[in-house]
Design a protein around this motif. Sequence first.
Motif, mmCIF file in Angstrom:
data_model
loop_
_atom_site.group_PDB
_atom_site.id
_atom_site.type_symbol
_atom_site.label_atom_id
_atom_site.label_comp_id
_atom_site.label_asym_id
_atom_site.label_seq_id
_atom_site.Cartn_x
_atom_site.Cartn_y
_atom_site.Cartn_z
ATOM 1 N N UNK A 1 -39.801 -16.422 -54.961
ATOM 2 C CA UNK A 1 -39.908 -17.874 -55.039
ATOM 3 C C UNK A 1 -39.572 -18.430 -56.413
ATOM 4 N N UNK A 2 -39.886 -17.665 -57.462
ATOM 5 C CA UNK A 2 -39.601 -18.080 -58.836
ATOM 6 C C UNK A 2 -38.743 -17.008 -59.497
ATOM 7 N N UNK A 3 -37.472 -16.960 -59.127
ATOM 8 C CA UNK A 3 -36.621 -15.863 -59.593
ATOM 9 C C UNK A 3 -36.349 -15.925 -61.091
ATOM 10 N N UNK B 1 -35.728 -14.801 -50.501
ATOM 11 C CA UNK B 1 -35.508 -13.617 -49.682
ATOM 12 C C UNK B 1 -34.830 -13.951 -48.366
ATOM 13 N N UNK B 2 -34.613 -12.929 -47.569
ATOM 14 C CA UNK B 2 -34.003 -13.102 -46.250
ATOM 15 C C UNK B 2 -35.025 -12.708 -45.201
ATOM 16 N N UNK B 3 -35.490 -13.674 -44.383
ATOM 17 C CA UNK B 3 -36.495 -13.361 -43.369
ATOM 18 C C UNK B 3 -35.928 -12.435 -42.289
ATOM 19 N N UNK B 4 -36.788 -11.977 -41.415
ATOM 20 C CA UNK B 4 -36.406 -11.003 -40.388
ATOM 21 C C UNK B 4 -35.257 -11.488 -39.516
ATOM 22 N N UNK B 5 -35.149 -12.812 -39.293
ATOM 23 C CA UNK B 5 -34.101 -13.331 -38.418
ATOM 24 C C UNK B 5 -32.793 -13.626 -39.163
ATOM 25 N N UNK B 6 -32.752 -13.421 -40.453
ATOM 26 C CA UNK B 6 -31.545 -13.637 -41.266
ATOM 27 C C UNK B 6 -30.543 -12.526 -40.992
ATOM 28 N N UNK B 7 -29.261 -12.850 -41.083
ATOM 29 C CA UNK B 7 -28.226 -11.845 -40.823
ATOM 30 C C UNK B 7 -28.344 -10.645 -41.766
ATOM 31 N N UNK B 8 -28.774 -10.851 -43.015
ATOM 32 C CA UNK B 8 -28.914 -9.703 -43.916
ATOM 33 C C UNK B 8 -29.960 -8.722 -43.398
ATOM 34 N N UNK B 9 -31.035 -9.226 -42.846
ATOM 35 C CA UNK B 9 -32.067 -8.350 -42.291
ATOM 36 C C UNK B 9 -31.538 -7.623 -41.061
ATOM 37 N N UNK B 10 -30.790 -8.335 -40.236
ATOM 38 C CA UNK B 10 -30.156 -7.701 -39.066
ATOM 39 C C UNK B 10 -29.210 -6.591 -39.524
#
Length: 193
Positions: free
Chosen positions: A42-44, A16-25
Amino acid sequence: MGSEAIRYLILPGWQGSPAEHWQSHWQRSLPNSVRVEQADWLNPSRADWVAALNDALAADPRPVILIAHSLGCVTVAHWAQHAPAELLRRVRGALLVAPADVERPGCPAPLQNFAPIARVWLPFPSLLVGSDNDAAASAVRAIELGRQWGSEVVILRGAGHINVQSGHHQWEQGFAYLYRLQNRIELQQRRRA
């Protein structure tokens, strides 16, 4: 392209993309944007991730631009290979950032079920942004994937995997690539009119 006329589907990669990732922004910044949520980051599972994208597109008839990162890019290609024509028509374009080469030596085991990567000419405009020092896909491999998918390709210098670890938090300059893609979409639509 009016922001109200289009919606944006954000497709993060592995973990995933955490809150500080550009996708979340971007999700917080772009109107009409929504993240394609996965049951297991985690296990896609390729089948599950493709189904989640398909469901997200089927749930809303509005036109969409896909904004994918890493394993999300590979998911887009797998989805496009077998997607129903009705849903393919909803996709106006795709921004594919730092695709993960799941066929590379040493690829993490949880990602290997996404191999082989779909070699399909995407039936919508796409722009692939890679990097010349991305451990997940070399510049040569990113260019090769872009050619197979029919994408315009841009290779950035020293950008790593274009994620939080490589210093790409808000990635404001990335919006220039989104606008470039949107301009291509508009040009294509004018030619068809």
